[in-house]
Design a protein around this motif. Structure first.
Motif, PDB file in Angstrom:
ATOM      1  N   PHE A 198      15.199  13.415   2.598  1.00 16.09           N
ATOM      2  CA  PHE A 198      15.441  11.997   2.357  1.00 16.09           C
ATOM      3  C   PHE A 198      14.410  11.555   1.340  1.00 16.09           C
ATOM      4  CE2 PHE A 198      16.231  13.079   6.761  1.00 16.09           C
ATOM      5  CZ  PHE A 198      17.572  12.722   6.900  1.00 16.09           C
ATOM      6  N   TYR A 199      14.841  10.823   0.315  1.00 18.17           N
ATOM      7  CA  TYR A 199      13.858  10.294  -0.624  1.00 18.17           C
ATOM      8  C   TYR A 199      14.284   8.925  -1.118  1.00 18.17           C
ATOM      9  CZ  TYR A 199      17.017  12.464  -4.070  1.00 18.17           C
ATOM     10  OH  TYR A 199      18.117  12.846  -4.786  1.00 18.17           O
ATOM     11  N   THR A 200      13.271   8.094  -1.315  1.00 19.24           N
ATOM     12  CA  THR A 200      13.514   6.719  -1.736  1.00 19.24           C
ATOM     13  C   THR A 200      13.654   6.659  -3.250  1.00 19.24           C
ATOM     14  OG1 THR A 200      11.151   6.284  -1.824  1.00 19.24           O
ATOM     15  CG2 THR A 200      12.278   5.760   0.245  1.00 19.24           C
ATOM     16  N   GLY A 201      14.314   5.614  -3.725  1.00 14.29           N
ATOM     17  CA  GLY A 201      14.540   5.423  -5.155  1.00 14.29           C
ATOM     18  C   GLY A 201      13.309   4.888  -5.865  1.00 14.29           C
ATOM     19  N   PRO A 202      13.492   4.366  -7.081  1.00  9.99           N
ATOM     20  CA  PRO A 202      12.373   3.948  -7.911  1.00  9.99           C
ATOM     21  C   PRO A 202      11.767   2.596  -7.538  1.00  9.99           C
ATOM     22  CG  PRO A 202      14.434   3.611  -9.082  1.00  9.99           C
ATOM     23  CD  PRO A 202      14.772   4.310  -7.796  1.00  9.99           C
ATOM     24  N   VAL A 203      12.349   1.920  -6.536  1.00  8.87           N
ATOM     25  CA  VAL A 203      11.847   0.604  -6.120  1.00  8.87           C
ATOM     26  C   VAL A 203      11.450   0.679  -4.651  1.00  8.87           C
ATOM     27  CG1 VAL A 203      12.499  -1.823  -5.786  1.00  8.87           C
ATOM     28  CG2 VAL A 203      13.350  -0.564  -7.783  1.00  8.87           C
ATOM     29  N   ASP A 204      10.295   0.096  -4.316  1.00 12.51           N
ATOM     30  CA  ASP A 204       9.874   0.040  -2.918  1.00 12.51           C
ATOM     31  C   ASP A 204      10.917  -0.693  -2.081  1.00 12.51           C
ATOM     32  OD1 ASP A 204       7.505   1.159  -3.788  1.00 12.51           O
ATOM     33  OD2 ASP A 204       6.298  -0.642  -3.474  1.00 12.51           O
ATOM     34  N   PHE A 205      11.085  -0.262  -0.836  1.00 13.59           N
ATOM     35  CA  PHE A 205      11.915  -1.019   0.089  1.00 13.59           C
ATOM     36  C   PHE A 205      11.223  -2.350   0.378  1.00 13.59           C
ATOM     37  CE2 PHE A 205      14.500   2.590   0.647  1.00 13.59           C
ATOM     38  CZ  PHE A 205      15.572   2.279   1.468  1.00 13.59           C
ATOM     39  N   ALA A 206      12.009  -3.383   0.568  1.00 10.94           N
ATOM     40  CA  ALA A 206      11.479  -4.698   0.929  1.00 10.94           C
ATOM     41  C   ALA A 206      12.384  -5.269   2.005  1.00 10.94           C
ATOM     42  CB  ALA A 206      11.440  -5.615  -0.285  1.00 10.94           C
ATOM     43  N   TRP A 221      33.340  16.055  11.467  1.00  4.79           N
ATOM     44  CA  TRP A 221      32.662  15.293  10.419  1.00  4.79           C
ATOM     45  C   TRP A 221      31.166  15.196  10.713  1.00  4.79           C
ATOM     46  CZ3 TRP A 221      35.478  14.092   6.247  1.00  4.79           C
ATOM     47  CH2 TRP A 221      36.870  14.106   6.382  1.00  4.79           C
ATOM     48  N   ILE A 222      30.344  15.419   9.673  1.00  4.40           N
ATOM     49  CA  ILE A 222      28.890  15.362   9.805  1.00  4.40           C
ATOM     50  C   ILE A 222      28.364  14.353   8.791  1.00  4.40           C
ATOM     51  CG2 ILE A 222      26.730  16.645   9.599  1.00  4.40           C
ATOM     52  CD1 ILE A 222      28.382  19.170  10.226  1.00  4.40           C
ATOM     53  N   GLY A 223      27.432  13.519   9.223  1.00  5.32           N
ATOM     54  CA  GLY A 223      26.842  12.536   8.314  1.00  5.32           C
ATOM     55  C   GLY A 223      25.554  11.968   8.884  1.00  5.32           C
ATOM     56  N   PHE A 224      24.955  11.080   8.127  1.00  2.00           N
ATOM     57  CA  PHE A 224      23.738  10.405   8.566  1.00  2.00           C
ATOM     58  C   PHE A 224      24.054   8.951   8.879  1.00  2.00           C
ATOM     59  CE2 PHE A 224      21.925  13.809   5.883  1.00  2.00           C
ATOM     60  CZ  PHE A 224      21.092  14.389   6.825  1.00  2.00           C
ATOM     61  N   ARG A 225      23.345   8.412   9.853  1.00  2.00           N
ATOM     62  CA  ARG A 225      23.399   6.985  10.139  1.00  2.00           C
ATOM     63  C   ARG A 225      22.001   6.418   9.870  1.00  2.00           C
ATOM     64  NH1 ARG A 225      27.135   4.220  12.618  1.00  2.00           N
ATOM     65  NH2 ARG A 225      27.954   6.123  13.582  1.00  2.00           N
ATOM     66  N   TYR A 226      21.970   5.324   9.141  1.00  2.24           N
ATOM     67  CA  TYR A 226      20.724   4.628   8.827  1.00  2.24           C
ATOM     68  C   TYR A 226      20.711   3.350   9.656  1.00  2.24           C
ATOM     69  CZ  TYR A 226      21.527   7.713   4.869  1.00  2.24           C
ATOM     70  OH  TYR A 226      21.810   8.803   4.085  1.00  2.24           O
ATOM     71  N   THR A 227      19.845   3.294  10.655  1.00  2.00           N
ATOM     72  CA  THR A 227      19.787   2.139  11.550  1.00  2.00           C
ATOM     73  C   THR A 227      18.604   1.277  11.176  1.00  2.00           C
ATOM     74  OG1 THR A 227      20.816   3.439  13.308  1.00  2.00           O
ATOM     75  CG2 THR A 227      19.684   1.404  13.963  1.00  2.00           C
ATOM     76  N   ASN A 228      18.908   0.063  10.791  1.00  2.00           N
ATOM     77  CA  ASN A 228      17.892  -0.894  10.376  1.00  2.00           C
ATOM     78  C   ASN A 228      17.566  -1.786  11.565  1.00  2.00           C
ATOM     79  OD1 ASN A 228      16.399  -2.903   9.212  1.00  2.00           O
ATOM     80  ND2 ASN A 228      17.786  -3.301   7.540  1.00  2.00           N
ATOM     81  N   GLY A 229      16.287  -1.928  11.816  1.00  2.85           N
ATOM     82  CA  GLY A 229      15.860  -2.810  12.890  1.00  2.85           C
ATOM     83  C   GLY A 229      14.893  -3.854  12.368  1.00  2.85           C
ATOM     84  N   ALA A 230      14.839  -4.979  13.012  1.00  3.00           N
ATOM     85  CA  ALA A 230      13.859  -6.037  12.744  1.00  3.00           C
ATOM     86  C   ALA A 230      13.995  -6.683  11.368  1.00  3.00           C
ATOM     87  CB  ALA A 230      12.433  -5.505  12.944  1.00  3.00           C
ATOM     88  N   GLY A 231      15.185  -6.791  10.836  1.00  2.00           N
ATOM     89  CA  GLY A 231      15.382  -7.517   9.576  1.00  2.00           C
ATOM     90  C   GLY A 231      16.030  -6.667   8.516  1.00  2.00           C
ATOM     91  N   ASP A 232      16.984  -7.238   7.798  1.00  2.77           N
ATOM     92  CA  ASP A 232      17.690  -6.516   6.737  1.00  2.77           C
ATOM     93  C   ASP A 232      16.756  -6.188   5.579  1.00  2.77           C
ATOM     94  OD1 ASP A 232      19.981  -6.786   8.202  1.00  2.77           O
ATOM     95  OD2 ASP A 232      20.840  -8.371   6.964  1.00  2.77           O
ATOM     96  N   PHE A 233      17.036  -5.055   4.918  1.00  3.77           N
ATOM     97  CA  PHE A 233      16.302  -4.707   3.707  1.00  3.77           C
ATOM     98  C   PHE A 233      16.866  -5.511   2.541  1.00  3.77           C
ATOM     99  CE2 PHE A 233      15.640  -0.708   6.146  1.00  3.77           C
ATOM    100  CZ  PHE A 233      14.258  -0.783   6.214  1.00  3.77           C
ATOM    101  N   THR A 234      15.991  -5.971   1.667  1.00  9.11           N
ATOM    102  CA  THR A 234      16.405  -6.749   0.501  1.00  9.11           C
ATOM    103  C   THR A 234      16.251  -5.956  -0.790  1.00  9.11           C
ATOM    104  OG1 THR A 234      14.195  -7.718   0.374  1.00  9.11           O
ATOM    105  CG2 THR A 234      15.870  -8.948   1.614  1.00  9.11           C
ATOM    106  N   ALA A 235      15.612  -4.808  -0.725  1.00  9.46           N
ATOM    107  CA  ALA A 235      15.453  -3.942  -1.899  1.00  9.46           C
ATOM    108  C   ALA A 235      15.217  -2.517  -1.425  1.00  9.46           C
ATOM    109  CB  ALA A 235      14.282  -4.403  -2.764  1.00  9.46           C
ATOM    110  N   GLY A 236      15.512  -1.566  -2.305  1.00  9.54           N
ATOM    111  CA  GLY A 236      15.269  -0.162  -2.015  1.00  9.54           C
ATOM    112  C   GLY A 236      16.553   0.618  -1.826  1.00  9.54           C
TER     113      GLY A 236
END
Length: 157
Positions: free
Chosen positions: A54-62, A118-133
């Motif tokens: 897993f790797y993040t893109g060129p912008v920090d998550f916010a 079927w195989i895949g990943f689930r991305y579970t966001n907790g405590a507030g939506d991401f606005t960037a990244g």
């Protein structure tokens, strides 16, 4: 490190709220045996360890709040991973501060039997939506912390 385009699950996917990966892998594509029971006990990746990258893109998550991210490797009988899926691996909880630009996270896929179609990943966001990244994810044979490796003398644009 060996990769396969079918095992690229997310390629710069924006993770705003809880979502599954943009791509899911079909273990029984057209023309192959469709009987899931036949391969239910096959150890996926027998012979070589499989890794999740897993790797993040060129912008920090916010996040508007204190966003967190948990990633799970799942399989299911449906391509939307919703019937409910079987969870084969769960990451630690990543805080938004852990998701800076260019960060890589590696994990070994545990031996998995009982994989569904079927195989895949689930991305579970907790405590507030991401606005960037953005996030990319893939399954690989072998591990490299240096990124893609090319033969010398080749020009890659």
């Amino acid at each position: 490190m060996i990769s396969d385009s079918q095992l690229l699950f997310s390629d710069g996917q924006a993770i705003v709220d809880t979502a599954i990966s943009d791509n899911v892998y079909n273990r029984y594509p057209a023309g192959n045996i469709q009987d899931a029971d036949l391969n239910a006990t096959v150890d996926w990746g027998t012979g070589a360890p499989l890794y999740m990258l897993f790797y993040t893109g060129p912008v920090d998550f916010a996040s508007g709040g204190a966003g967190t991210l948990v990633i799970t490797l799942e399989s299911d009988s449906t391509s939307n991973l919703a019937t409910p899926p079987t969870v084969h691996w769960t990451s630690v909880t990543y805080a938004v501060a852990d998701l800076t630009a260019g960060t890589q996270f590696w994990a070994v896929i545990p031996p998995a039997t009982g994989l569904q179609k079927w195989i895949g990943f689930r991305y579970t966001n907790g405590a507030g939506d991401f606005t960037a990244g953005t996030l990319s994810s893939m399954i690989l044979i072998g591990q490299s912390t240096k990124g893609p490796q090319y033969a010398s003398g080749l020009n890659h644009q």
